[in-house]
Design a protein around this motif. Sequence first.
Motif, PDB file in Angstrom:
ATOM      1  N   VAL A  36       0.861  -1.183   0.000  1.00  0.00           N
ATOM      2  CA  VAL A  36       0.000   0.000   0.000  1.00  0.00           C
ATOM      3  C   VAL A  36       0.897   1.233   0.000  1.00  0.00           C
ATOM      4  O   VAL A  36       1.852   1.315   0.772  1.00  0.00           O
ATOM      5  N   ILE A  46      -3.078   5.529  -2.469  1.00  0.00           N
ATOM      6  CA  ILE A  46      -2.785   5.907  -3.840  1.00  0.00           C
ATOM      7  C   ILE A  46      -2.641   4.676  -4.724  1.00  0.00           C
ATOM      8  O   ILE A  46      -3.058   4.662  -5.874  1.00  0.00           O
ATOM      9  N   CYS A  47      -2.041   3.643  -4.178  1.00  0.00           N
ATOM     10  CA  CYS A  47      -1.795   2.430  -4.946  1.00  0.00           C
ATOM     11  C   CYS A  47      -1.752   1.258  -3.967  1.00  0.00           C
ATOM     12  O   CYS A  47      -1.214   1.392  -2.860  1.00  0.00           O
ATOM     13  N   GLU A  48      -2.312   0.121  -4.369  1.00  0.00           N
ATOM     14  CA  GLU A  48      -2.268  -1.034  -3.483  1.00  0.00           C
ATOM     15  C   GLU A  48      -2.382  -2.341  -4.257  1.00  0.00           C
ATOM     16  O   GLU A  48      -2.895  -2.386  -5.377  1.00  0.00           O
ATOM     17  N   LYS A  49      -1.887  -3.379  -3.640  1.00  0.00           N
ATOM     18  CA  LYS A  49      -2.040  -4.747  -4.132  1.00  0.00           C
ATOM     19  C   LYS A  49      -2.292  -5.625  -2.908  1.00  0.00           C
ATOM     20  O   LYS A  49      -1.474  -5.677  -1.999  1.00  0.00           O
ATOM     21  N   CYS A 247       4.882   3.888   2.556  1.00  0.00           N
ATOM     22  CA  CYS A 247       4.485   2.656   1.882  1.00  0.00           C
ATOM     23  C   CYS A 247       4.831   1.462   2.763  1.00  0.00           C
ATOM     24  O   CYS A 247       5.836   1.463   3.478  1.00  0.00           O
ATOM     25  N   LEU A 265       7.325   2.536  -5.353  1.00  0.00           N
ATOM     26  CA  LEU A 265       6.089   3.139  -4.869  1.00  0.00           C
ATOM     27  C   LEU A 265       6.304   4.583  -4.445  1.00  0.00           C
ATOM     28  O   LEU A 265       5.523   5.477  -4.808  1.00  0.00           O
ATOM     29  N   MET A 268       6.824   6.774  -7.438  1.00  0.00           N
ATOM     30  CA  MET A 268       5.553   7.043  -8.103  1.00  0.00           C
ATOM     31  C   MET A 268       4.782   8.134  -7.363  1.00  0.00           C
ATOM     32  O   MET A 268       4.196   9.031  -7.985  1.00  0.00           O
ATOM     33  N   GLY A 269       4.786   8.060  -6.030  1.00  0.00           N
ATOM     34  CA  GLY A 269       4.091   9.078  -5.251  1.00  0.00           C
ATOM     35  C   GLY A 269       4.635  10.466  -5.529  1.00  0.00           C
ATOM     36  O   GLY A 269       3.878  11.391  -5.879  1.00  0.00           O
ATOM     37  N   SER A 272       4.189  11.562  -9.440  1.00  0.00           N
ATOM     38  CA  SER A 272       2.885  11.669 -10.103  1.00  0.00           C
ATOM     39  C   SER A 272       1.794  12.350  -9.287  1.00  0.00           C
ATOM     40  O   SER A 272       0.746  12.685  -9.844  1.00  0.00           O
ATOM     41  N   TYR A 273       2.007  12.546  -7.978  1.00  0.00           N
ATOM     42  CA  TYR A 273       0.923  13.057  -7.137  1.00  0.00           C
ATOM     43  C   TYR A 273       1.347  14.268  -6.318  1.00  0.00           C
ATOM     44  O   TYR A 273       2.528  14.472  -6.043  1.00  0.00           O
TER      45      TYR A 273
END
Length: 380
Positions: A36, A46-49, A247, A265, A268-269, A272-273
């Motif tokens: 996460v 923002i993103c998770e698996k 994360c 991760l 990416m944060g 992109s954000y």
Amino acid sequence: MKLIKRFAAIILSAALMISFAAGTSAGEEKYAESYVLMEPVTKTVICEKKGRAKVRMGSLNKLMTVLLAAEAVERGELSFDTVLTTSENANSKQGAQIWLMPGEKTTMLELLKGVIIGNANDAACVIAEKIGGTEEKFAELMNARAKELGMNDTLFTECTGYYDDENQYTTAYDAALLLCELSEHEELTEIFTTRLEDIKEGKVQLVTSNPMGHHYKGSVGFKCGTGPSSGYFAAEGACRDGISFVCAVMDCKDEDRALGLAKELLDMGFGSYTVVSLEIPEELPDRIRVKNGRSPELRISAGQTGCAVVGKGSGGNITSRIILPSYVYAPVKRGDKVGELRYYLGDRLLKETELRAAEDIEEKNTFNVLSDMLKYLICF
């Protein structure tokens, strides 16, 4: 004879294929890789698996021990200079240690360094027994704090993570919530990002197992590691230009995989954000009408609208929608919800803020109507 040999070859080939398939399946099931990426102010995922999948936490466990210690210091119950005494139980802890002897006295600061940098189980136990009275009572405090943080799929049974009880578990989402809270304790950042440290008057040298703490730009630290029966994890956080991300990467096959995912991760944060403040729209009225009220109008308040996480460059596309009735009925109590303020990015709802009554409004009745008339006549 040839037919028999051919049949035997087919049977052997089929057996090998079944064995390979079973081995692949077992290998895939062994590590339930999950992660996460979260923004800690808004707790936005923002993103998770598999973020809600339960996994064994390994020595990530110690981060709750560290949090409870930092909060005890913050409340003034302890200080970094408080001297703690090692018990027989703490001395008996196996795994990573700073070799504390029964009766040995050590400051909270050195013990925290032992836990954070050196992953020391004996130091973690000393802290736990000081705060909880016993290690068992401290585990209860760990679980109570977890519930307060919304870590609803987590269970702690001890304070180190080395003794990997099958009943002890967490999720990547819950771990990220813990990291959000830890990121508030800036007094720990220097320890979390230290690579080498000498303690106990130079008798023990600590070497961090978390290379991202001193390598990753803007790192605020945290932890990576494993446990006797868990996969590798990486719990990382960083702050750049006033924006932070945390994360939690859980149950990976090796340390390189866990740290590699954590870096990807966080990259990416930051790449992109961004975090934007949500402004109260100018068209929001400050009052609405009241029916059957002692006053004809009610003052309303939007409170704090807070922030939202959006893709870089999209902050200017945020719109707001005011949900308010034409009027409300008395009586109204201060703090009663009267409407909502909603923020959207395109069709996606970013956040809802409740609009509330900023005052009490009594219902009209014969007594207060006459009372108001009397006051009017006296003033007139």
